[in-house]
Scaffold this active site. Structure first.
Site, PDB file in Angstrom:
ATOM      1  N   TYR A 138       0.804  -1.225   0.000  1.00 55.58           N
ATOM      2  CA  TYR A 138       0.000   0.000   0.000  1.00 55.58           C
ATOM      3  C   TYR A 138       0.830   1.266   0.000  1.00 55.58           C
ATOM      4  CZ  TYR A 138      -4.069  -2.906   0.773  1.00 55.58           C
ATOM      5  OH  TYR A 138      -5.067  -3.833   0.644  1.00 55.58           O
ATOM      6  N   LYS A 184       2.895 -14.847   5.023  1.00 58.32           N
ATOM      7  CA  LYS A 184       3.044 -15.790   3.915  1.00 58.32           C
ATOM      8  C   LYS A 184       4.535 -16.117   3.815  1.00 58.32           C
ATOM      9  CE  LYS A 184       1.324 -18.035   0.361  1.00 58.32           C
ATOM     10  NZ  LYS A 184       0.433 -19.190   0.511  1.00 58.32           N
ATOM     11  N   ASP A 216      -3.484 -17.692   3.691  1.00 63.84           N
ATOM     12  CA  ASP A 216      -4.523 -18.444   2.976  1.00 63.84           C
ATOM     13  C   ASP A 216      -5.226 -19.419   3.936  1.00 63.84           C
ATOM     14  OD1 ASP A 216      -1.999 -19.564   3.077  1.00 63.84           O
ATOM     15  OD2 ASP A 216      -2.084 -20.483   1.096  1.00 63.84           O
ATOM     16  N   ASP A 240      -5.970  -5.984   5.506  1.00 63.85           N
ATOM     17  CA  ASP A 240      -7.111  -5.397   4.822  1.00 63.85           C
ATOM     18  C   ASP A 240      -8.139  -6.487   4.512  1.00 63.85           C
ATOM     19  OD1 ASP A 240      -8.696  -3.571   3.566  1.00 63.85           O
ATOM     20  OD2 ASP A 240      -7.450  -3.354   1.788  1.00 63.85           O
ATOM     21  N   ASP A 244     -11.795  -7.444   6.820  1.00 67.82           N
ATOM     22  CA  ASP A 244     -13.101  -7.316   6.160  1.00 67.82           C
ATOM     23  C   ASP A 244     -13.880  -8.630   6.239  1.00 67.82           C
ATOM     24  OD1 ASP A 244     -12.797  -4.671   5.432  1.00 67.82           O
ATOM     25  OD2 ASP A 244     -13.473  -5.008   3.373  1.00 67.82           O
TER      26      ASP A 244
HETATM   27 MG    MG Z   1     -10.797  -2.421   3.305  1.00 67.95          MG
END
Ligand code: MG
Ligand code: NAI
Length: 354
Positions: A138, A184, A216, A240, A244
């Site tokens: 990001y 990961k 994962d 992120d 969610d």
């Molecule tokens: Mg989001």
């Protein structure tokens, strides 16, 4: 204890839900040793239409000079995506808010609203995601042309250390027995550095169990056995996504709260939902995500675990009496945003009077 709270109401349902958050802060100001002063810091789409700027200098100054920011949501359907919303990134970066704290707690009384079968909910869901908020993909260092595109997934030692330390301190404060790290590391180099630092820092917390899970696999564990997790720390991209996924488990997007935090700076507290143009102006938005963001503000910026817990209990009690439409129950009154806020405020007042 005098505190200045900057308030950015934003667009769509933002002002509707922020009203209820301010209502709760006013009760706390009236009934405890806190003395809150509110300062408006307009930002977003409506402001952009007036001034051609989604975050006027004056607003940022107000935020910078306050003790905490209560934030609604930004975005208008008649503006191109990002025109309003980019103000959020300006605030996060401008204040170096490196912690994205996202708790998800399923109130027992809302179990029927959880999309999981009862056997998977088990002993209940009460997880806090601690997401790194400034680095990784990001940071958006990269390039794109017709044939290829790339982003640099940059993790620094400083960036990993400060977020992981925050997570362990958070777990310690909450009395959690375990911190889970999601990465990961079987493939990605940034995750390998992350995992090393997670265990280095973890050594300073001998009473807390450390657990590593690949992202994962974590996505399935989160719906298969959410009761296993307490504090979960992870990088920007993974955080992120999994936060969610988690937000959907507590009954409604309108219930989920968050903090964008720098322990040494002004921090920003906001519901995770957006400006919800489909229900804006109807007075039906759920204000609980905002009210629980006020709880986080109390606990993380003002060091008041106790009053934060009172807010939480007030919400839980209020949910036994009435609900907004997104979490409605046949047996209970369906309430407007304002009525839901009033009910919680009343509960809180009674609790704080004691
Ligand atoms: Mg989001
Ligand atoms: P959204 O979160 O605004 O809405 C998604 C769905 O959830 C809608 O059906 C909405 O009605 C419902 N919902 C949202 N908040 C609710 C609440 N408090 N009570 C009951 N139902 C609620 O996401 P969407 O539609 O993708 O985005 C709308 C605008 O918000 C866009 O401009 C987007 O960029 C912006 N946005 C801003 C954010 C922020 O300011 N932090 C975060 C997410 C989106």
């Amino acid at each position: 204890m005098k505190k200045i709270i900057s308030v950015c109401r934003g667009d769509g349902v933002g002002p509707e839900v922020v009203n209820e958050g301010v209502k709760i802060l006013e009760i706390i100001s009236d009934y405890t040793e806190f003395d809150f002063e509110f300062k408006e810091a307009p930002a977003g789409g409506e402001v952009w239409k007036k001034f051609g700027n989604n975050l006027p200098e004056q607003s940022f100054e107000t935020i910078r000079n306050s003790d905490a920011l209560l934030f609604g949501a930004l975005g208008l359907p008649d503006l191109p995506l990002g025109v309003a919303e980019s103000a959020i990134m300006k605030i996060r970066q401008g204040l170096d808010l490196y912690v994205n704290l996202r708790p998800i707690k399923l109130y027992d009384i809302l179990r029927e609203k959880c999309p999981l079968k009862d056997e998977f909910i088990g002993s209940g869901i009460d997880i806090t995601f601690v997401r790194e908020n400034t680095e990784g993909l990001y940071k958006n260092i990269g390039s794109i042309d017709e044939d290829s595109a790339q982003n640099l997934m940059l993790y620094t030692r400083k960036g990993c250390e400060r977020i992981i330390k925050y997570a362990f301190e958070f777990a310690k404060k909450k009395g959690h027995s375990k911190v889970t790290s999601v990465d990961k590391a079987n493939l990605l180099k940034p995750s390998q550095l992350w995992r090393k630092i997670f265990h280095e820092i973890g050594e300073n917390y001998p009473k807390i169990q450390k657990e590593d899970i690949y992202v994962d696999a974590y996505c399935q564990w989160l719906i298969r056995a959410p009761y296993k997790f307490q504090t979960v720390v992870t990088g920007n991209m993974f955080g992120d996504i999994i936060s969610d996924e988690g937000a959907f488990l507590i009954g409604s997007l309108g219930m989920a709260s968050s903090g964008n935090i720098n322990p040494r700076n002004v921090s920003m507290y906001e519901p995770i939902h957006g400006s919800a143009p489909d229900i804006a102006g109807k007075g039906i938005a759920n204000p609980i995500g905002t009210i629980l963001s006020v709880k986080l503000m109390l606990q993380e910026s003002f060091n008041s675990l106790e009053i934060g817990n009172e807010v939480d209990k007030a919400v839980e009690e209020a949910l036994k009496e009435g609900r907004t439409v997104d979490i409605k129950s046949e047996k209970l009154k369906t309430l407007s945003t304002e009525e839901m806020g009033d009910l919680i405020a009343e509960q809180l007042k009674n609790r704080l009077k004691k």
